[in-house]
Write an enzyme that holds these catalytic residues in place. Sequence first.
Site, PDB file in Angstrom:
ATOM      1  N   SER A 187     -22.595  15.646 -11.389  1.00 46.73           N
ATOM      2  CA  SER A 187     -21.412  16.404  -9.811  1.00 46.73           C
ATOM      3  C   SER A 187     -22.413  16.913  -8.394  1.00 46.73           C
ATOM      4  CB  SER A 187     -21.004  17.153 -10.487  1.00 46.73           C
ATOM      5  OG  SER A 187     -19.270  17.366 -10.164  1.00 46.73           O
ATOM      6  N   LYS A 234     -25.129  14.558  -6.666  1.00 47.81           N
ATOM      7  CA  LYS A 234     -25.300  13.985  -5.710  1.00 47.81           C
ATOM      8  C   LYS A 234     -27.315  14.664  -5.096  1.00 47.81           C
ATOM      9  CE  LYS A 234     -21.152  16.016  -4.704  1.00 47.81           C
ATOM     10  NZ  LYS A 234     -19.529  14.546  -5.149  1.00 47.81           N
ATOM     11  N   TRP A 283     -11.538  10.749  -9.619  1.00 52.17           N
ATOM     12  CA  TRP A 283     -12.353  11.842  -8.253  1.00 52.17           C
ATOM     13  C   TRP A 283     -13.249  11.124  -8.064  1.00 52.17           C
ATOM     14  CZ3 TRP A 283      -9.403  13.553  -4.765  1.00 52.17           C
ATOM     15  CH2 TRP A 283     -10.202  14.466  -3.922  1.00 52.17           C
ATOM     16  N   HIS A 340     -14.947  14.425 -16.682  1.00 53.32           N
ATOM     17  CA  HIS A 340     -15.998  14.939 -15.502  1.00 53.32           C
ATOM     18  C   HIS A 340     -16.831  15.568 -16.372  1.00 53.32           C
ATOM     19  CE1 HIS A 340     -17.941  15.246 -11.335  1.00 53.32           C
ATOM     20  NE2 HIS A 340     -17.698  16.891 -12.100  1.00 53.32           N
TER      21      HIS A 340
HETATM   22  C1  GCU Z   1     -15.500  19.070  -6.367  1.00 55.73           C
HETATM   23  C2  GCU Z   1     -16.155  17.882  -5.899  1.00 55.73           C
HETATM   24  C3  GCU Z   1     -16.714  17.079  -6.205  1.00 55.73           C
HETATM   25  C4  GCU Z   1     -18.192  16.975  -6.748  1.00 55.73           C
HETATM   26  C5  GCU Z   1     -17.378  18.400  -8.126  1.00 55.73           C
HETATM   27  C6  GCU Z   1     -18.406  19.427  -8.339  1.00 55.73           C
HETATM   28  O1  GCU Z   1     -14.565  17.745  -7.633  1.00 55.73           O
HETATM   29  O2  GCU Z   1     -14.500  17.354  -4.826  1.00 55.73           O
HETATM   30  O3  GCU Z   1     -17.632  15.955  -4.828  1.00 55.73           O
HETATM   31  O4  GCU Z   1     -18.944  16.716  -7.912  1.00 55.73           O
HETATM   32  O5  GCU Z   1     -16.802  19.298  -7.636  1.00 55.73           O
HETATM   33  O6  GCU Z   1     -19.341  19.286  -8.214  1.00 55.73           O
HETATM   34  O7  GCU Z   1     -17.561  20.194  -9.588  1.00 55.73           O
END
Ligand code: GCU
Length: 411
Positions: free
Chosen positions: A249, A253, A340, A390
């Site tokens: 998540s 990144k 998402w 997720h």
């Molecule tokens: C939110 C955010 C995402 C991210 C995620 C996470 O949903 O919008 O971009 O990847 O949190 O890190 O859990």
Amino acid sequence: MRSCSIITATLISILSCTTIMAQFNYDESKVPAYELPELLQLNDGTPVKDAAAWNEKRRGEVLELFRSEVYGRRPGRPKALRFEVTKKDEEALGGKARRREVRIHFTSKENGPSMNMLLYLPAKAKGPTPAFLGLNFIGNPTVSNDPGITLRKRDKDSDRGMKTGRWQADMVIDRGYALATIWYGDIEPDDKRNAFSQGIHKVYGPANKIPPDGWGSIAAWGWGLSRALDYFETIDEIDHKRVAVIGHSRLGKTSLWAGAEDERFALVISNDSGCGGAALSRRAFGETVKRINTSFPHWFCDNFNKYNGREADLPVDQHMLIALMAPRPVYVASAVGDRWADPRGEYLSAKHADPVYRLLGTEGLPAQKMPPVDKPSMGRIGYHIRTGNHDVKAFDWKAYLDFADKHLGRP
Ligand code: GCU
């Protein structure tokens, strides 16, 4: 009473998140027509025709564009960096691992900013082992039921082991790899109001002095991962040339940006990283650049805001981030229920990075179209989309371990 209000608050937050998410595009037919920036063309328009042109010119240009427009510039290794073993090796995980805890100090001050690493080494190892390194969301004691993990002031005993499924320490050790993790908040808090006045940002100057291309939190967390690798360079138990960096998540990144900035990472894994990670920004499917910059203004550099609602103006897209790993192995994973994060956009990034891998004489991503669910495609680029939501599951870890065996050499 207390647990009742926590449940209510959690429900409200899930509901409001779901309401926000529902306002975004999930219809493939509504993905706008887009043109990706040329990967194999210098900024001045000259085509990049061979490995030398990529290695000596284009890679540096692309890295620079991501630094100045997306994640921000990070500092190097601090001179005063030092490592303190806070808990010496002890037998763990039923005897198959040795557990060590190490504090990595970022400054010379005894109580200055530092991060605490939990490290499992395979007990049976005959020499230096390859390792998986990743940040965790809630604290080191959450990654395993191992009662010997130190509880710090902020950790709750009741949270021990709550993320065991996400870390699969037994599986990793059984396959002969070391596993290292650090709570990401040690590096700096994930806090849109105060992130830059605490943790590592604070060491490098006041929050109001950060320039438009100054580092955001993703760059800071990735910087922390490089400091963990600095530690591995000082010990014999880990083969620091065979370290895979992994993240889920927002931390996916982070692992991608860490891998781009620090070529010492031998293998890079992005688990469900989505917008600002592996997913193409121009597809405007699920989370958008404007949305992420609004909800999480501290994650990227200020310049990234210029592209709110203007993805077509970005001089990069995320396939170029994947290409920055080349020729090192990189794995992108998605989940069916994680719309998402735009699974198809994550696959396309991996696919569009393929020409750089081929130019460098390696296999790219074998799959010509999005692979079927639960069927990984593994070349030098790996990709899968798994059943479920997720999260990080045993299925993901099994694929990452197979991929690491293939490229780092089976331990
Ligand atoms: C939110 C955010 C995402 C991210 C995620 C996470 O949903 O919008 O971009 O990847 O949190 O890190 O859990």
